[in-house]
Design a protein around this motif. Structure first.
Motif, PDB file in Angstrom:
ATOM      1  N   GLU A   1      -3.518  -4.091  -3.570  1.00  0.00           N
ATOM      2  CA  GLU A   1      -4.517  -4.437  -2.564  1.00  0.00           C
ATOM      3  C   GLU A   1      -4.497  -3.408  -1.438  1.00  0.00           C
ATOM      4  OE1 GLU A   1      -5.250  -8.598  -1.509  1.00  0.00           O
ATOM      5  OE2 GLU A   1      -3.505  -9.103  -2.744  1.00  0.00           O
ATOM      6  N   LEU A   2      -5.682  -3.107  -0.953  1.00  0.00           N
ATOM      7  CA  LEU A   2      -5.850  -2.083   0.072  1.00  0.00           C
ATOM      8  C   LEU A   2      -6.380  -2.694   1.377  1.00  0.00           C
ATOM      9  CD1 LEU A   2      -7.481   0.492  -2.334  1.00  0.00           C
ATOM     10  CD2 LEU A   2      -5.137   0.558  -1.471  1.00  0.00           C
ATOM     11  N   PRO A   3      -6.095  -2.035   2.505  1.00  0.00           N
ATOM     12  CA  PRO A   3      -5.367  -0.773   2.682  1.00  0.00           C
ATOM     13  C   PRO A   3      -3.879  -0.946   2.408  1.00  0.00           C
ATOM     14  CG  PRO A   3      -5.847  -1.733   4.812  1.00  0.00           C
ATOM     15  CD  PRO A   3      -6.551  -2.587   3.801  1.00  0.00           C
TER      16      PRO A   3
ATOM     17  N   ARG B   1      -2.193  -4.569   3.355  1.00  0.00           N
ATOM     18  CA  ARG B   1      -2.064  -5.657   2.385  1.00  0.00           C
ATOM     19  C   ARG B   1      -1.046  -5.347   1.291  1.00  0.00           C
ATOM     20  NH1 ARG B   1      -8.023  -7.660   0.861  1.00  0.00           N
ATOM     21  NH2 ARG B   1      -6.797  -9.475   0.209  1.00  0.00           N
ATOM     22  N   SER B   2      -0.579  -4.099   1.251  1.00  0.00           N
ATOM     23  CA  SER B   2       0.423  -3.711   0.254  1.00  0.00           C
ATOM     24  C   SER B   2       1.269  -2.583   0.816  1.00  0.00           C
ATOM     25  CB  SER B   2      -0.241  -3.229  -1.040  1.00  0.00           C
ATOM     26  OG  SER B   2      -1.080  -4.203  -1.600  1.00  0.00           O
TER      27      SER B   2
ATOM     28  N   PRO C   1       6.036  -7.833   5.293  1.00  0.00           N
ATOM     29  CA  PRO C   1       4.956  -8.805   5.444  1.00  0.00           C
ATOM     30  C   PRO C   1       3.953  -8.826   4.289  1.00  0.00           C
ATOM     31  CG  PRO C   1       4.524  -6.893   6.813  1.00  0.00           C
ATOM     32  CD  PRO C   1       5.887  -6.689   6.227  1.00  0.00           C
ATOM     33  N   CYS C   2       4.129  -7.938   3.312  1.00  0.00           N
ATOM     34  CA  CYS C   2       3.211  -7.883   2.170  1.00  0.00           C
ATOM     35  C   CYS C   2       3.973  -7.361   0.956  1.00  0.00           C
ATOM     36  CB  CYS C   2       1.993  -7.001   2.489  1.00  0.00           C
ATOM     37  SG  CYS C   2       2.410  -5.370   3.125  1.00  0.00           S
ATOM     38  N   PRO C   3       3.398  -7.492  -0.243  1.00  0.00           N
ATOM     39  CA  PRO C   3       4.107  -7.057  -1.453  1.00  0.00           C
ATOM     40  C   PRO C   3       4.438  -5.570  -1.446  1.00  0.00           C
ATOM     41  CG  PRO C   3       2.204  -8.422  -2.001  1.00  0.00           C
ATOM     42  CD  PRO C   3       2.094  -8.102  -0.554  1.00  0.00           C
TER      43      PRO C   3
END
Length: 360
Positions: free
Chosen positions: A132-134, A291-292, A315-317
């Motif tokens: 997932e981006l950004p 998001r990644s 905070p994100c994968p």
């Protein structure tokens, strides 16, 4: 389906790979120079260039044969244009130009750092995942420690970079100091779980200015001072003698040659390096709203870093490439070239190799 032939010769590994438009890696061949450079404790640029000259033809030929591909199957040839050792870069880039000239194929010069980022994207797609981006991208290797914000296209924003040693360089220098030879980073990673990371106090970097920049020279100096304060000459000499007798000692042999105090030092060193990397990733990820997180480069093979990144603190994968795609390889160069080819961004035969080529 058309293919791209990728060529990578930025440092001390000669690599070629054939990658299809859908991301399938049909072949990936790598000729390592570790045996050549081990006796010198690091990469010797002139020797690296000569080894590339010897290896480039059989490596490219092997990649094409492994992929069962002909020159007519290629849509383009991609080669690393920088950053890296300029003599090494010239070998791969010139070879790619020769193929393009004779076969009338488009040439695509790829930034080595962008290749490392696309290695993670390539691996994720092969496993059925989409990043997932950004995304925040950390490229950590023997020559680079850079932190980028990436929108998934051609735009990269440099958020931070090392001001001195790269993370992988710090590993190799500490390993050499302790008598573990070159390349020593993987050895320290294997030995670190055998020590107590809190037994030796090592400093975190204190940096003025950009809080997302990295620095590992102070940590390296702290390890040197600790070694100087101990009576370790005989111990270090014993490990070097072990390497002379056996270039690839087993874990049991390393443990037999390494007292607990040194294992504690190694564990503490790894703890600080991982913390230095991830605390900046964590801060940048929260501030940029990504998001990644992408972590690539040779240091991405480090088991301690992988465990910490997947511990839930980010905070994100977090996405890592497989070990084969973490170190220098040509599949990542071909993968990074596909979006450029589809945008019609090709290079002329006057493309120059740039030792300090910037990504952003």
């Amino acid at each position: 389906m058309p293919y791209i032939l990728g060529i990578e010769t930025s440092c001390d590994e000669t690599a070629a790979a054939v990658v299809a438009r859908d991301g399938e890696v049909l072949s990936s061949a790598v000729a390592s120079q570790v045996a050549t450079h081990r006796r010198y404790g690091g990469v010797v640029p002139e020797l690296a260039s000569r080894e590339h000259l010897r290896a480039i033809t059989p490596v490219v030929r092997g990649a094409m044969q492994q992929a069962h591909a002909s020159w007519a199957d290629l849509a383009a040839v991609a080669a690393t244009a920088g950053p890296g050792l300029v003599g090494s870069l010239l070998v791969g880039l010139t070879y790619a130009k020769s193929i393009c000239l004779v076969r009338r194929l488009p040439l695509i010069g790829v930034n080595h750092l962008e290749g490392h980022i696309h290695a993670v994207v390539l691996d994720a797609r092969r496993s059925g995942e989409e990043i997932e981006l950004p995304a925040l991208a950390l490229v950590a290797s023997g020559g680079h420690t850079h932190l980028f914000l990436w929108d998934g296209g051609e735009h990269y924003q440099l958020l931070g970079k090392t001001r001195d040693d790269a993370a992988g360089e710090a590993y190799d220098k500490v390993a050499k100091l302790l008598g573990f030879g070159y390349p020593g980073g993987p050895v320290l990673d294997v030995l670190a779980p055998c020590g107590d990371p809190g037994a030796v106090a090592l400093p975190m970097a204190k940096i003025k200015g950009n809080p997302l920049d990295f620095s590992f020279s102070g940590l390296k100096t702290a390890v040197l001072r600790w070694v100087e304060s101990q009576e370790m000459a005989e111990e270090i000499a014993a490990r070097r003698d072990l390497l002379r007798r056996n270039p690839r000692p087993t874990l049991e042999e390393w443990l037999e040659a390494t007292p607990q105090a040194t294992l504690d030092l190694i564990a503490a060193f790894q703890r600080v390096v991982v913390e230095e990397l991830l605390r900046r990733v964590e801060r940048a990820a929260e501030g940029a709203g990504v998001r990644s997180v992408i972590i690539s480069g040779g240091v991405a093979c480090n088991a301690g870093l992988r465990r910490a990144a997947h511990s839930g603190r980010l905070p994100c994968p977090a996405y890592f490439p497989t070990p084969h795609l973490s170190t220098d390889n040509a599949a990542m160069i071909a993968a990074a070239a596909w979006p450029r080819l589809e945008r019609g961004e090709c290079d002329g035969l006057d493309l120059k190799a740039q030792a300090n080529l910037a990504l952003a």
